[in-house]
Motif scaffolding. Structure first.
Motif, mmCIF file in Angstrom:
data_model
loop_
_atom_site.group_PDB
_atom_site.id
_atom_site.type_symbol
_atom_site.label_atom_id
_atom_site.label_comp_id
_atom_site.label_asym_id
_atom_site.label_seq_id
_atom_site.Cartn_x
_atom_site.Cartn_y
_atom_site.Cartn_z
ATOM 1 N N ILE A 186 46.563 22.883 49.124
ATOM 2 C CA ILE A 186 46.166 24.033 49.929
ATOM 3 C C ILE A 186 44.847 24.566 49.383
ATOM 4 O O ILE A 186 44.640 24.612 48.176
ATOM 5 N N LYS A 187 43.978 25.009 50.297
ATOM 6 C CA LYS A 187 42.715 25.618 49.889
ATOM 7 C C LYS A 187 42.680 27.030 50.442
ATOM 8 O O LYS A 187 43.044 27.250 51.596
ATOM 9 N N GLY A 188 42.270 27.979 49.612
ATOM 10 C CA GLY A 188 42.171 29.350 50.085
ATOM 11 C C GLY A 188 41.523 30.265 49.077
ATOM 12 O O GLY A 188 41.189 29.864 47.964
ATOM 13 N N LYS A 189 41.353 31.496 49.498
ATOM 14 C CA LYS A 189 40.705 32.515 48.670
ATOM 15 C C LYS A 189 41.772 33.347 47.962
ATOM 16 O O LYS A 189 42.728 33.802 48.576
ATOM 17 N N VAL A 190 41.591 33.560 46.670
ATOM 18 C CA VAL A 190 42.519 34.354 45.880
ATOM 19 C C VAL A 190 42.278 35.834 46.190
ATOM 20 O O VAL A 190 41.163 36.328 46.047
ATOM 21 N N THR A 191 43.327 36.526 46.636
ATOM 22 C CA THR A 191 43.194 37.943 46.967
ATOM 23 C C THR A 191 43.785 38.848 45.903
ATOM 24 O O THR A 191 43.416 40.008 45.814
ATOM 25 N N ASP A 192 44.697 38.325 45.097
ATOM 26 C CA ASP A 192 45.309 39.144 44.065
ATOM 27 C C ASP A 192 45.829 38.246 42.950
ATOM 28 O O ASP A 192 46.211 37.106 43.202
ATOM 29 N N VAL A 193 45.843 38.766 41.726
ATOM 30 C CA VAL A 193 46.369 38.064 40.554
ATOM 31 C C VAL A 193 47.219 39.059 39.781
ATOM 32 O O VAL A 193 46.856 40.231 39.666
ATOM 33 N N CYS A 194 48.322 38.609 39.239
ATOM 34 C CA CYS A 194 49.178 39.470 38.423
ATOM 35 C C CYS A 194 48.369 40.038 37.255
ATOM 36 O O CYS A 194 47.815 39.285 36.460
ATOM 37 N N ASP A 195 48.298 41.369 37.192
ATOM 38 C CA ASP A 195 47.545 42.023 36.123
ATOM 39 C C ASP A 195 48.246 41.972 34.778
ATOM 40 O O ASP A 195 47.619 42.154 33.746
ATOM 41 N N LYS A 196 49.566 41.748 34.786
ATOM 42 C CA LYS A 196 50.315 41.749 33.523
ATOM 43 C C LYS A 196 50.102 40.474 32.724
ATOM 44 O O LYS A 196 49.888 40.518 31.523
ATOM 45 N N LYS A 197 50.215 39.301 33.392
ATOM 46 C CA LYS A 197 50.116 38.030 32.674
ATOM 47 C C LYS A 197 49.254 36.986 33.374
ATOM 48 O O LYS A 197 48.939 35.970 32.785
ATOM 49 N N GLY A 198 48.947 37.185 34.634
ATOM 50 C CA GLY A 198 48.270 36.130 35.393
ATOM 51 C C GLY A 198 49.268 35.069 35.831
ATOM 52 O O GLY A 198 48.912 33.915 36.018
ATOM 53 N N CYS A 199 50.533 35.469 36.001
ATOM 54 C CA CYS A 199 51.604 34.500 36.283
ATOM 55 C C CYS A 199 51.837 34.253 37.767
ATOM 56 O O CYS A 199 52.646 33.401 38.134
ATOM 57 N N TRP A 200 51.159 34.970 38.651
ATOM 58 C CA TRP A 200 51.245 34.711 40.085
ATOM 59 C C TRP A 200 49.938 35.142 40.729
ATOM 60 O O TRP A 200 49.134 35.850 40.127
ATOM 61 N N LEU A 201 49.729 34.697 41.951
ATOM 62 C CA LEU A 201 48.559 35.104 42.721
ATOM 63 C C LEU A 201 48.882 35.028 44.202
ATOM 64 O O LEU A 201 49.896 34.458 44.595
ATOM 65 N N THR A 202 48.025 35.632 45.005
ATOM 66 C CA THR A 202 48.155 35.496 46.453
ATOM 67 C C THR A 202 46.891 34.834 46.970
ATOM 68 O O THR A 202 45.802 35.021 46.423
ATOM 69 N N ILE A 203 47.069 34.069 48.031
ATOM 70 C CA ILE A 203 45.986 33.289 48.623
ATOM 71 C C ILE A 203 45.790 33.709 50.070
ATOM 72 O O ILE A 203 46.752 33.916 50.799
ATOM 73 N N GLN A 204 44.551 33.824 50.487
ATOM 74 C CA GLN A 204 44.213 34.023 51.895
ATOM 75 C C GLN A 204 43.475 32.776 52.336
ATOM 76 O O GLN A 204 42.528 32.345 51.672
ATOM 77 N N THR A 205 43.904 32.189 53.421
ATOM 78 C CA THR A 205 43.289 30.952 53.877
ATOM 79 C C THR A 205 42.330 31.217 55.033
ATOM 80 O O THR A 205 42.167 32.359 55.470
ATOM 81 N N ASP A 206 41.709 30.157 55.517
ATOM 82 C CA ASP A 206 40.722 30.279 56.591
ATOM 83 C C ASP A 206 41.283 30.948 57.835
ATOM 84 O O ASP A 206 40.556 31.595 58.575
ATOM 85 N N ASP A 207 42.583 30.784 58.099
ATOM 86 C CA ASP A 207 43.176 31.405 59.284
ATOM 87 C C ASP A 207 43.730 32.805 58.976
ATOM 88 O O ASP A 207 44.520 33.343 59.736
ATOM 89 N N ASN A 208 43.284 33.411 57.867
ATOM 90 C CA ASN A 208 43.644 34.767 57.438
ATOM 91 C C ASN A 208 45.116 34.962 57.118
ATOM 92 O O ASN A 208 45.594 36.082 57.058
ATOM 93 N N SER A 209 45.846 33.873 56.913
ATOM 94 C CA SER A 209 47.227 33.977 56.451
ATOM 95 C C SER A 209 47.203 34.226 54.948
ATOM 96 O O SER A 209 46.240 33.869 54.274
ATOM 97 N N LYS A 210 48.264 34.826 54.436
ATOM 98 C CA LYS A 210 48.389 35.026 52.996
ATOM 99 C C LYS A 210 49.728 34.480 52.561
ATOM 100 O O LYS A 210 50.687 34.510 53.319
ATOM 101 N N PHE A 211 49.783 33.974 51.356
ATOM 102 C CA PHE A 211 51.057 33.559 50.796
ATOM 103 C C PHE A 211 51.035 33.686 49.285
ATOM 104 O O PHE A 211 49.993 33.818 48.660
ATOM 105 N N PHE A 212 52.237 33.663 48.722
ATOM 106 C CA PHE A 212 52.476 33.940 47.319
ATOM 107 C C PHE A 212 52.534 32.637 46.527
ATOM 108 O O PHE A 212 53.157 31.678 46.971
#
Length: 168
Positions: A72-98
Motif C-alpha cells: 500500500i502507498k499513502g501519506k502518513v497523517t498521524d503517528v503514535c506520540d507515545k512509542k511510534g507503535c502505530w500510524l494512520t495512512i491517507q491514500t490518493d482516494d482520501n481514505s484513511k486506515f490504521f
C-alpha cells in the motif's frame, strides 16, 4: 578475610552495573524520516510499483477475509506520540486506515507525519472496540471531548506492516 572483602566488592560492583540503567526518555525513535529510510523488515525495491490503493484493497477484502503480502502507498497523517507503535495512512482516494507494526517489532519516528510511504504486510477488515478506539485516541492526544464522543464499535481496514519505506 581479605579474599571475602574483595569478593564482596566485586559482587557489589557487578550488581550496581547490572542494575544501573541510563535514564532514557520513552517515546518514538529519533529520526527525520528521509526518503529511502526504512523501518521494520526491508521493503523490496519493486514494492512501490506493486502498491495498490485502499479502494482496491477494500474491494479485495469484500471477497477475502484477509489479504496477505500486499503493498500500500499513502501519506502518513498521524503517528503514535507515545512509542511510534502505530500510524494512520491517507491514500490518493482520501481514505484513511490504521497501521500497526508486525509483532510490535519496530517503531517509527513522529517525523513520518506528512511523508508518503510504501508498506508491505497483511490487511483485514476488523471491528475495533470502543475501548481500543479510545486508547488510540488518547495515544494521539485527542481532546477529551473527542474521546468521549466514541460510543460505538467501528468496522475498518487494519493493516499490519512488515516493513515501511519513505518514498516522498
Amino acid at each position: 578475610m581479605k579474599f571475602k572483602a574483595i569478593l564482596f566488592a566485586v559482587a557489589v560492583s557487578a550488581s550496581t552495573l547490572a542494575f544501573a540503567q541510563e535514564s532514557k526518555k520513552a517515546g518514538p525513535p529519533a529520526g527525520n524520516a528521509l526518503v529511502g529510510d526504512t523501518y521494520g523488515g526491508g521493503v523490496a525495491s519493486n514494492t512501490e510499483s506493486k502498491a495498490i490503493s485502499v479502494d482496491k484493497l477494500s474491494k479485495k477484502l469484500k471477497k477475502e477475509k484477509k489479504v496477505e503480502n500486499v503493498a500500500i502507498k499513502g501519506k502518513v497523517t498521524d503517528v503514535c506520540d507515545k512509542k511510534g507503535c502505530w500510524l494512520t495512512i491517507q491514500t490518493d482516494d482520501n481514505s484513511k486506515f490504521f497501521v500497526k507494526m508486525k509483532d510490535y517489532a519496530f517503531f517509527v519516528p513522529t517525523a513520518l507525519k506528512g511523508k508518503t510511504v510504501v508498506m508491505d504486510g497483511t490487511a483485514e477488515r476488523k471491528v475495533t472496540s470502543i475501548d481500543e478506539q479510545k486508547h488510540y485516541a488518547e495515544d494521539a492526544k485527542r481532546p477529551q471531548s473527542e474521546i468521549d464522543a466514541i460510543t460505538t464499535p467501528k468496522e475498518e481496514i487494519r493493516f499490519v506492516a512488515n516493513g515501511i519505506k519513505v518514498v516522498n
